[in-house]
Design a protein around this motif. Sequence first.
Motif, PDB file in Angstrom:
ATOM      1  N   LYS A   6       0.844  -1.202   0.000  1.00 23.90           N
ATOM      2  CA  LYS A   6       0.000   0.000   0.000  1.00 23.90           C
ATOM      3  C   LYS A   6       0.876   1.248   0.000  1.00 23.90           C
ATOM      4  O   LYS A   6       0.614   2.203  -0.730  1.00 23.90           O
ATOM      5  N   ILE A   7       1.917   1.230   0.803  1.00 25.40           N
ATOM      6  CA  ILE A   7       2.843   2.368   0.848  1.00 25.40           C
ATOM      7  C   ILE A   7       3.503   2.546  -0.514  1.00 25.40           C
ATOM      8  O   ILE A   7       3.601   3.670  -1.019  1.00 25.40           O
ATOM      9  N   LEU A   8       3.924   1.453  -1.120  1.00 20.73           N
ATOM     10  CA  LEU A   8       4.553   1.519  -2.444  1.00 20.73           C
ATOM     11  C   LEU A   8       3.578   2.050  -3.487  1.00 20.73           C
ATOM     12  O   LEU A   8       3.953   2.896  -4.309  1.00 20.73           O
ATOM     13  N   LYS A  64      12.152   1.104  -6.282  1.00 22.64           N
ATOM     14  CA  LYS A  64      11.258   0.806  -5.161  1.00 22.64           C
ATOM     15  C   LYS A  64      10.519  -0.509  -5.395  1.00 22.64           C
ATOM     16  O   LYS A  64      10.370  -1.320  -4.484  1.00 22.64           O
ATOM     17  N   VAL A  65      10.061  -0.733  -6.622  1.00 24.61           N
ATOM     18  CA  VAL A  65       9.385  -1.995  -6.952  1.00 24.61           C
ATOM     19  C   VAL A  65      10.361  -3.161  -6.795  1.00 24.61           C
ATOM     20  O   VAL A  65      10.020  -4.197  -6.208  1.00 24.61           O
ATOM     21  N   ALA A  66      11.564  -2.987  -7.300  1.00 25.12           N
ATOM     22  CA  ALA A  66      12.567  -4.051  -7.207  1.00 25.12           C
ATOM     23  C   ALA A  66      12.877  -4.380  -5.755  1.00 25.12           C
ATOM     24  O   ALA A  66      13.042  -5.551  -5.395  1.00 25.12           O
ATOM     25  N   THR A  67      12.943  -3.384  -4.914  1.00 23.63           N
ATOM     26  CA  THR A  67      13.285  -3.587  -3.512  1.00 23.63           C
ATOM     27  C   THR A  67      12.120  -4.169  -2.712  1.00 23.63           C
ATOM     28  O   THR A  67      12.276  -5.154  -1.999  1.00 23.63           O
ATOM     29  N   VAL A  68      10.945  -3.569  -2.851  1.00 24.41           N
ATOM     30  CA  VAL A  68       9.797  -3.960  -2.031  1.00 24.41           C
ATOM     31  C   VAL A  68       9.134  -5.236  -2.533  1.00 24.41           C
ATOM     32  O   VAL A  68       8.837  -6.139  -1.748  1.00 24.41           O
ATOM     33  N   VAL A  69       8.888  -5.332  -3.827  1.00 24.99           N
ATOM     34  CA  VAL A  69       8.131  -6.456  -4.364  1.00 24.99           C
ATOM     35  C   VAL A  69       9.044  -7.603  -4.792  1.00 24.99           C
ATOM     36  O   VAL A  69       8.857  -8.747  -4.372  1.00 24.99           O
ATOM     37  N   ASP A  70      10.031  -7.293  -5.611  1.00 20.18           N
ATOM     38  CA  ASP A  70      10.910  -8.341  -6.140  1.00 20.18           C
ATOM     39  C   ASP A  70      11.924  -8.815  -5.100  1.00 20.18           C
ATOM     40  O   ASP A  70      12.439  -9.924  -5.201  1.00 20.18           O
ATOM     41  N   ASP A  82      19.566  -3.325 -16.535  1.00 18.76           N
ATOM     42  CA  ASP A  82      18.995  -4.538 -15.953  1.00 18.76           C
ATOM     43  C   ASP A  82      17.717  -4.245 -15.173  1.00 18.76           C
ATOM     44  O   ASP A  82      16.761  -5.031 -15.215  1.00 18.76           O
ATOM     45  N   LEU A  83      17.687  -3.131 -14.468  1.00 18.10           N
ATOM     46  CA  LEU A  83      16.489  -2.750 -13.726  1.00 18.10           C
ATOM     47  C   LEU A  83      15.329  -2.497 -14.677  1.00 18.10           C
ATOM     48  O   LEU A  83      14.200  -2.943 -14.434  1.00 18.10           O
ATOM     49  N   LEU A  84      15.603  -1.804 -15.759  1.00 22.81           N
ATOM     50  CA  LEU A  84      14.572  -1.530 -16.753  1.00 22.81           C
ATOM     51  C   LEU A  84      14.027  -2.842 -17.324  1.00 22.81           C
ATOM     52  O   LEU A  84      12.808  -3.032 -17.422  1.00 22.81           O
ATOM     53  N   ILE A  85      14.904  -3.751 -17.663  1.00 23.84           N
ATOM     54  CA  ILE A  85      14.481  -5.057 -18.187  1.00 23.84           C
ATOM     55  C   ILE A  85      13.681  -5.823 -17.135  1.00 23.84           C
ATOM     56  O   ILE A  85      12.645  -6.430 -17.444  1.00 23.84           O
ATOM     57  N   GLN A  86      14.148  -5.788 -15.896  1.00 25.72           N
ATOM     58  CA  GLN A  86      13.463  -6.496 -14.813  1.00 25.72           C
ATOM     59  C   GLN A  86      12.004  -6.050 -14.697  1.00 25.72           C
ATOM     60  O   GLN A  86      11.114  -6.866 -14.444  1.00 25.72           O
ATOM     61  N   LYS A  97       4.349  -8.303 -15.046  1.00 26.47           N
ATOM     62  CA  LYS A  97       5.241  -7.260 -15.548  1.00 26.47           C
ATOM     63  C   LYS A  97       4.693  -5.898 -15.136  1.00 26.47           C
ATOM     64  O   LYS A  97       3.479  -5.701 -15.058  1.00 26.47           O
ATOM     65  N   VAL A  98       5.589  -5.000 -14.883  1.00 29.45           N
ATOM     66  CA  VAL A  98       5.217  -3.647 -14.469  1.00 29.45           C
ATOM     67  C   VAL A  98       5.006  -2.772 -15.700  1.00 29.45           C
ATOM     68  O   VAL A  98       4.086  -1.950 -15.736  1.00 29.45           O
TER      69      VAL A  98
END
Length: 162
Positions: A6-8, A64-70, A82-86, A97-98
């Motif tokens: 929710k915070i994210l 933030k998505v990579a840290t919190v969700v992934d 790599d972050l963009l591809i992720q 996918k985001v």
Amino acid sequence: MIKNYKILADRIRMELNNLEKLIVRTKRAINAYEYTSENQDLFLDSIALNLHDFYTGVELIFSKVATVVDAKMPTTKEWHRDLLIQMSLDLSTIRPKVISQETLESLDDYRRFRHVIRNIYSFNLEITRIQPLIERLPEIFIQLKQELSDFSDLLDKISESR
């Protein structure tokens, strides 16, 4: 971890609002550049800075998505790419996918431009080289905003269901 969704989601929405402000500032700088013969170089600097900041803001959301969700931020030398591809990957057990492949390809141009801006003097900028980025910015933002809003809505649903 789910309670942080929710915070994210709210953080993504806040950053989208900030990106929208950058779009408005970029348009103002473009208008000033086009309708003023005096100090065009300064307006070009402003345009370039806003394009740089646009991708920096996008990358902030993705990190933030990579840290919190992934729970996995890329750590390679090419971590920006790599972050963009992720973000374009469907991680079936973690998240959908985001962003779409189309959005990834468009944003990659801004990522590369940001790298250029960090490694040249602003007096070497040429409007003809950044014109395509300027022209596509509103359309790309609309697509990105839709995809990130959909993702934020999904995060809200997940956080409410647990």
